[in-house]
Design a protein around this motif. Structure first.
Motif, PDB file in Angstrom:
ATOM      1  N   ALA A  88     -42.974   7.349  29.060  1.00  0.00           N
ATOM      2  CA  ALA A  88     -42.654   5.993  29.513  1.00  0.00           C
ATOM      3  C   ALA A  88     -41.421   5.491  28.788  1.00  0.00           C
ATOM      4  N   HIS A  89     -40.738   4.536  29.392  1.00  0.00           N
ATOM      5  CA  HIS A  89     -39.846   3.673  28.639  1.00  0.00           C
ATOM      6  C   HIS A  89     -40.731   2.737  27.817  1.00  0.00           C
ATOM      7  N   PHE A  90     -40.228   2.299  26.660  1.00  0.00           N
ATOM      8  CA  PHE A  90     -41.041   1.447  25.800  1.00  0.00           C
ATOM      9  C   PHE A  90     -40.146   0.372  25.196  1.00  0.00           C
ATOM     10  N   GLY A  91     -40.562  -0.890  25.335  1.00  0.00           N
ATOM     11  CA  GLY A  91     -39.813  -2.006  24.786  1.00  0.00           C
ATOM     12  C   GLY A  91     -40.692  -2.912  23.957  1.00  0.00           C
ATOM     13  N   GLY A  92     -40.127  -3.454  22.883  1.00  0.00           N
ATOM     14  CA  GLY A  92     -40.874  -4.397  22.063  1.00  0.00           C
ATOM     15  C   GLY A  92     -39.940  -5.388  21.404  1.00  0.00           C
ATOM     16  N   LEU A  93     -40.496  -6.540  21.047  1.00  0.00           N
ATOM     17  CA  LEU A  93     -39.725  -7.599  20.403  1.00  0.00           C
ATOM     18  C   LEU A  93     -40.368  -7.957  19.078  1.00  0.00           C
ATOM     19  N   SER A  94     -39.549  -8.069  18.029  1.00  0.00           N
ATOM     20  CA  SER A  94     -40.006  -8.418  16.686  1.00  0.00           C
ATOM     21  C   SER A  94     -41.009  -7.377  16.194  1.00  0.00           C
ATOM     22  N   MET A  95     -42.267  -7.707  15.979  1.00  0.00           N
ATOM     23  CA  MET A  95     -43.249  -6.696  15.607  1.00  0.00           C
ATOM     24  C   MET A  95     -43.286  -5.575  16.639  1.00  0.00           C
ATOM     25  N   GLY A  96     -43.175  -5.923  17.906  1.00  0.00           N
ATOM     26  CA  GLY A  96     -43.151  -4.910  18.957  1.00  0.00           C
ATOM     27  C   GLY A  96     -41.930  -4.018  18.885  1.00  0.00           C
ATOM     28  N   ALA A  97     -40.811  -4.560  18.361  1.00  0.00           N
ATOM     29  CA  ALA A  97     -39.593  -3.758  18.210  1.00  0.00           C
ATOM     30  C   ALA A  97     -39.776  -2.694  17.143  1.00  0.00           C
ATOM     31  N   ALA A  98     -40.386  -3.067  16.014  1.00  0.00           N
ATOM     32  CA  ALA A  98     -40.659  -2.077  14.973  1.00  0.00           C
ATOM     33  C   ALA A  98     -41.647  -1.031  15.475  1.00  0.00           C
ATOM     34  N   THR A  99     -42.627  -1.465  16.274  1.00  0.00           N
ATOM     35  CA  THR A  99     -43.543  -0.513  16.903  1.00  0.00           C
ATOM     36  C   THR A  99     -42.765   0.463  17.776  1.00  0.00           C
ATOM     37  N   ALA A 100     -41.821  -0.060  18.556  1.00  0.00           N
ATOM     38  CA  ALA A 100     -41.038   0.780  19.467  1.00  0.00           C
ATOM     39  C   ALA A 100     -40.175   1.775  18.708  1.00  0.00           C
ATOM     40  N   LEU A 101     -39.471   1.310  17.670  1.00  0.00           N
ATOM     41  CA  LEU A 101     -38.575   2.204  16.941  1.00  0.00           C
ATOM     42  C   LEU A 101     -39.363   3.250  16.155  1.00  0.00           C
ATOM     43  N   GLY A 102     -40.474   2.842  15.558  1.00  0.00           N
ATOM     44  CA  GLY A 102     -41.329   3.801  14.868  1.00  0.00           C
ATOM     45  C   GLY A 102     -41.910   4.830  15.826  1.00  0.00           C
ATOM     46  N   PHE A 103     -42.321   4.378  16.993  1.00  0.00           N
ATOM     47  CA  PHE A 103     -42.843   5.265  18.038  1.00  0.00           C
ATOM     48  C   PHE A 103     -41.774   6.302  18.397  1.00  0.00           C
ATOM     49  N   ALA A 104     -40.532   5.853  18.571  1.00  0.00           N
ATOM     50  CA  ALA A 104     -39.448   6.766  18.944  1.00  0.00           C
ATOM     51  C   ALA A 104     -39.194   7.815  17.863  1.00  0.00           C
ATOM     52  N   HIS A 192     -42.668  -2.081   5.804  1.00  0.00           N
ATOM     53  CA  HIS A 192     -42.250  -1.088   6.803  1.00  0.00           C
ATOM     54  C   HIS A 192     -40.753  -0.857   6.699  1.00  0.00           C
ATOM     55  N   ASP A 193     -40.339   0.307   7.166  1.00  0.00           N
ATOM     56  CA  ASP A 193     -38.908   0.630   7.188  1.00  0.00           C
ATOM     57  C   ASP A 193     -38.651   1.732   8.205  1.00  0.00           C
ATOM     58  N   TYR A 194     -38.193   1.326   9.383  1.00  0.00           N
ATOM     59  CA  TYR A 194     -37.742   2.295  10.381  1.00  0.00           C
ATOM     60  C   TYR A 194     -36.221   2.276  10.515  1.00  0.00           C
ATOM     61  N   ALA A 195     -35.581   1.262   9.947  1.00  0.00           N
ATOM     62  CA  ALA A 195     -34.131   1.148  10.062  1.00  0.00           C
ATOM     63  C   ALA A 195     -33.410   2.262   9.316  1.00  0.00           C
ATOM     64  N   SER A 196     -33.932   2.646   8.150  1.00  0.00           N
ATOM     65  CA  SER A 196     -33.214   3.633   7.335  1.00  0.00           C
ATOM     66  C   SER A 196     -33.174   5.004   7.993  1.00  0.00           C
ATOM     67  N   LYS A 197     -34.068   5.261   8.934  1.00  0.00           N
ATOM     68  CA  LYS A 197     -34.097   6.548   9.629  1.00  0.00           C
ATOM     69  C   LYS A 197     -33.682   6.421  11.086  1.00  0.00           C
ATOM     70  N   VAL A 198     -32.978   5.337  11.422  1.00  0.00           N
ATOM     71  CA  VAL A 198     -32.637   5.104  12.823  1.00  0.00           C
ATOM     72  C   VAL A 198     -31.768   6.227  13.385  1.00  0.00           C
ATOM     73  N   ALA A 199     -30.953   6.860  12.540  1.00  0.00           N
ATOM     74  CA  ALA A 199     -30.069   7.928  13.020  1.00  0.00           C
ATOM     75  C   ALA A 199     -30.824   9.173  13.451  1.00  0.00           C
ATOM     76  N   THR A 200     -32.126   9.256  13.125  1.00  0.00           N
ATOM     77  CA  THR A 200     -32.921  10.421  13.532  1.00  0.00           C
ATOM     78  C   THR A 200     -33.477  10.285  14.945  1.00  0.00           C
ATOM     79  N   VAL A 201     -33.347   9.101  15.546  1.00  0.00           N
ATOM     80  CA  VAL A 201     -33.914   8.872  16.882  1.00  0.00           C
ATOM     81  C   VAL A 201     -33.139   9.678  17.922  1.00  0.00           C
TER      82      VAL A 201
END
Length: 260
Positions: A88-104, A192-201
């Protein structure tokens, strides 16, 4: 509708044609899936759009916390499994955004494109302390003392002055958020921290931020710059809940990104 997934009953709703591509939408802290009503109405003409209440929110079960984002991501994976959604495509906002990026980062094989909105996707010592203070208020006094401070942070002063109907709708969402859910998810946001690994997406990512969402636009521009091929859209005049402040611009950005 409710379905059992990852040990809890998750509340969800699905709009759109049966055979269309899936777009799952994940809510922010202290809201429920109705925060996505404008997007569900607009996007469900060409997409199959499940919206769900994250653990501890809306009508989804609210067991005692604390929660972690790993748990919230497991909930999303289990919901997909329960609904027989392979990708699926997956979108989230605020807490949902961190869920989305972590999921990815953790389950790229389950996702097509990812929409990350209005979140720096990492806690800081300052934000962690703020979450601990808010959790203490909720535990002692319930949600009522948090309603006005929350909407005052989320919506720009001109929006608060105009007081469009959606501001009162969000007030009601904050007020009726289960205390267990606020405390549980607040603990996840404090650590939480998904930003530091964003380049791995490896999936295509659209970052969206409201222009007036404090330090968030700068943080999200930085994430987009760190992830080659990603897109960044800033919505003029919008605050933290950018999909409600600028629903047409938000939906247009999503539609263009998904190619619908």
């Amino acid at each position: 509708m409710k379905i059992k997934a990852n040990g809890i009953h998750i509340n969800y709703e699905v709009d759109g044609p049966d055979n269309a591509p899936w777009l799952i939408l994940s809510n922010s802290l202290a809201t429920n899936f109705h925060m996505w009503d404008p997007q569900a109405e607009a996007l469900s003409k060409s997409l199959r759009v499940p919206r769900y209440d994250q653990r501890g929110h809306g009508s989804t079960d609210a067991p005692a916390g604390p929660y972690t984002f790993e748990l919230l991501i497991d909930d999303a994976v289990a919901l997909m499994d329960a609904l027989n959604i392979k990708r699926a495509h997956f979108g989230g906002l605020s807490m949902g955004a961190a869920t989305a990026l972590g999921f990815a980062q953790q389950h790229p094989d389950r996702l097509d494109k990812v929409i990350v909105c209005d979140s720096p996707c990492q806690s800081t010592p300052q934000s962690s302390q703020q979450w601990r203070e808010r959790i203490a208020i909720a535990e002692k006094e319930g949600m009522e003392p948090l309603v006005e401070p929350t909407v005052g942070r989320w919506f720009p002063p001109d929006v608060m002055k105009a007081n469009p109907p959606y501001v009162d709708q969000v007030r009601a969402m904050v007020r009726t958020t289960p205390v267990n859910g606020f405390m549980g998810c607040g603990a996840a946001l404090a650590d939480h921290d998904y930003a530091s690994k964003v380049a791995t997406v490896t999936r295509p990512v659209l970052f969206i931020a409201g222009e007036k969402d404090g330090v968030t636009p700068a943080a999200m521009r930085k994430m987009s710059e760190a992830l080659p091929g990603s897109r960044y859209v800033e919505l003029k005049g919008a605050g933290h809940i950018s999909n409600l402040d600028q629903p047409q611009g938000f939906t247009a950005a999503v539609r263009e990104f998904l190619g619908t």
